[in-house]
Write an enzyme that holds these catalytic residues in place. Structure first.
Site, short mmCIF file in Angstrom:
data_model
loop_
_atom_site.label_atom_id
_atom_site.label_comp_id
_atom_site.label_asym_id
_atom_site.label_seq_id
_atom_site.Cartn_x
_atom_site.Cartn_y
_atom_site.Cartn_z
CG ASP A 324 22.15 -21.44 -6.19
OD1 ASP A 324 21.18 -20.96 -6.55
OD2 ASP A 324 22.60 -21.61 -5.06
CD GLU A 360 20.66 -17.59 -8.51
OE1 GLU A 360 19.36 -17.52 -8.22
OE2 GLU A 360 21.52 -18.42 -7.79
#
Length: 662
Positions: A324, A360
């Site tokens: 993330d 990401e």
């Protein structure tokens, strides 16, 4: 040599060790079997490298504990030492109950009230024997199935009630049958390590449902894994036996300690200046939007990240990780660096050397958008794919050229420096944003249930509603929406690169227009298995099979059709089967395109795209001795004389070239 950090039992004693560069004194607090009463407080000895440790006789597996640290207390300058705060061991591998936000954990030191009663305790836990080393099952180009563990099985009628919402439920035959039917290569589990609610959720009666607010990096959340690491290990083994890998979504960019008004739970109380990035004036740097940023370039933070990743490979056998806000891992005082030491350490670590790494590739800090800039070891979530596919099927002018680039693997992003293969993770919808079905039913977000007056979440979703916002009983509108969903699914499955589908998007899930459902641990996010669209699920399963049959599950970029026959080739054609011209590519009103792919070892295939509302006739021409046969899983075409194919508005058709019999 310094001891391993955390708690390490040997049968007769346990060695406790924790690092702090600025603490003056550190203690381990021991608790009774229920974690209610502090029974002992032992001061740890400091070594020259900042590791505080002690061997405590008579302490074995199952004992509850936490740390306390003392030193200067000067929050404006990043110093938060407070022995009244019980601190979670950053290396804890198990905790006794979930984190629950309590304002006392954010109270100033002078309040002098012990936070132990509202803190979960770490549990002294022997490590399992290392999992048998096995190469990852997942290979780039496969289908990643993103799922929220709790929401995925909370309402599943085929899973025993006592297992629903847990990691163990993913090993149930009813779940594995679903994954196998769809041709899933790997499940990507949204965060499963222990997290805490954001402080504003309690007064709203809401709870964090996604897990992107961790406190512990190794300890699984007890709500998801009451059986601890063994539960994850057994589930990974069951999925591997079915040919399905497991990828963990991990958060190493911030923690649940939040901003300057947040709670002191672990890293902040141990050494906030080391663990979190600070500006020259002592304030917290916020490149994450969560109030602070983990200092991933600090050696001790790097060590913690690597230890956490190794833990899940060695103890559970996972295939890899999705990171993330991954640019945080490469941030230094000068900004993002793709060659930063922490990124290189992850890429080259012996335990992680063959693991799947997915970035990401954006955060909200300066220079935070880094799509295409990670090294060749990384796959990357491709939001340009997401947006260009949505624009095309929404009917935006001038979108056909961008669609072709995305279908072919986004060479404009991943073909830099002469790369011959894509690293794109293609997706149209994910956990963050509207569901696939909601894209066609809601032009605007509807986050009223989040309690923030619909201010949260992205305002632009590149979505549409066919003239009616939300559910509709009009059969024509329902049919158009269904056709759009099928078209976007077909586009995804017939794109070059790895593809990602969020659980439930393959059978019509809705979040009622909520595009930021992180705080909806309820029917808004729980998958409605009883009401799922079984026909759409069958459609996805057929697409998955076609993807493999036609060879779209590869990474190499397409070559021109006049190559040597050893590479996959692509032709971009007009409706009359002539090559696309510059004028047609540049025609802003054009929404039609044909793609013909020939790949060694696979049949020659064609995909016809029509994002116009009007039907159009394509005239596919086959090679001598061959004919095109439509294999679209749903009927969207009909013959229209002399081999022409009429493609209805807003739809996709899939053809396979077959030789004549005899």
């Amino acid at each position: 040599m310094s001891p391993a950090l955390g708690a390490r039992p040997d049968g007769s004693a346990t060695e406790f060790a924790v690092w702090s560069g600025r603490a003056e004194r550190v203690w381990v607090s021991l608790f009774d079997d229920r974690g209610w009463h502090e029974t002992d407080r032992i001061e740890l000895s400091r070594r020259d490298d900042g590791v505080f440790s002690a061997i405590v006789p008579g302490v074995g597996a199952g004992r509850r504990y936490g740390f306390r640290a003392d030193g200067p207390y000067d929050p404006p300058n990043g110093l938060w030492f407070d022995p009244w705060k019980l601190l979670m061991d950053p290396y804890a591998v198990a905790i006794d109950w979930p984190y629950q936000y309590n304002a006392l954990t954010a109270a100033p030191r002078w309040q002098q009230e012990d936070t132990a009663p509202m803190m979960p305790k770490a549990i002294v836990t022997p490590l399992l024997p290392p999992a048998t080393p096995s190469p990852p099952l997942f290979r780039p180009g496969g289908l990643v199935y993103e799922l929220n563990v709790r929401a995925f099985t909370k309402l599943h009628p085929g899973v025993p009630e006592e297992l629903r919402g847990t990691i163990a439920a993913l090993a149930h035959p009813a779940v594995i049958d679903h994954l196998t039917k769809l041709g899933v290569s790997a499940v990507e589990l949204m965060p499963v390590t222990a997290w805490i609610d954001e402080r504003h959720l309690g007064p709203l009666g809401l709870h964090n449902a996604w897990g992107y607010n961790p406190v512990s990096f190794m300890a699984l959340d007890p709500r998801l894994a009451p059986g601890g690491i063994s539960e994850l290990r057994d589930t990974v083994a069951a999925l591997r036996a079915a040919g399905i890998g497991v990828i963990l979504d991990v958060v190493f960019n911030h923690t649940g300690e939040s901003d300057a008004f947040g709670p002191t739970l672990s890293l902040r109380g141990l050494d906030a200046l080391a663990y979190y990035r600070h500006a020259p004036d002592g304030s917290l740097v916020n490149d994450t939007g969560c109030g602070h940023t983990l200092a991933c370039d600090h050696p001790r933070v790097r060590e913690l990240i690597l230890a956490s990743l190794r833990h899940f490979v060695e103890q559970a056998g996972v295939d890899g990780f999705r990171f993330d806000l991954a640019p945080i891992l490469g941030r230094t005082a000068e900004g993002f660096d793709a060659r930063a030491e922490t990124l290189r350490a992850i890429e080259t670590d012996p335990v992680l050397a063959d693991r799947v790494l997915i970035a990401e590739p954006w955060d909200i800090g300066p220079g935070g958008y880094q799509l295409g800039n990670f090294s060749g070891r990384w796959l990357e979530w491709n939001d340009r794919y997401r947006d260009d596919v949505r624009r095309y099927w929404r009917g935006d002018r001038g979108a056909v050229g961008s669609l072709a680039t995305r279908l072919a693997g986004s060479s404009d992003v991943f073909g830099r420096e002469g790369s011959a293969a894509t690293r794109s993770v293609n997706f149209v919808a994910a956990h963050d944003g509207m569901t696939l079905s909601d894209l066609t039913a809601y032009e605007h977000k509807h986050n009223e249930a989040n309690g923030e007056d619909n201010r949260d979440g992205h305002d632009e979703n590149l979505s549409w509603n066919h003239g009616v916002e939300g559910p509709s009983d009009d059969p024509a509108i329902v049919a158009r929406r269904r056709s759009d969903v099928e078209a976007m699914l077909a586009t995804l499955f017939l794109s070059r690169g790895t593809i990602l589908l969020t659980a439930g998007d393959g059978f019509g899930r809705t979040q009622r227009g909520n595009n930021n459902a992180y705080a909806q641990d309820n029917a808004i996010t729980w998958l409605d298995w009883a009401g799922r669209d079984a026909a759409l699920e069958d459609f996805v399963a057929a697409l998955s099979s076609l993807r493999r049959r036609l060879g779209f599950d590869a990474q190499a970029f397409f070559a021109p059709p006049d190559g040597d026959g050893r590479a996959a080739t692509a032709e971009w054609l007009w409706t009359d089967w002539t090559p696309m011209t510059e004028g047609r590519w540049n025609d802003a009103g054009n929404r039609r395109l044909a793609l013909v792919v020939a790949q060694p070892g696979h049949p020659r295939g064609a995909v016809l795209f029509n994002a116009d509302r009007r039907a159009v006739a394509f005239a596919p021409k086959a090679r001598d001795g061959h004919a095109w046969r439509e294999v679209t899983p749903v009927s969207v075409t009909r013959a229209e004389g002399a081999g022409a194919i009429r493609l209805e508005g807003r739809s996709v058709a899939i053809l396979v070239e077959e030789a004549f019999d005899g």
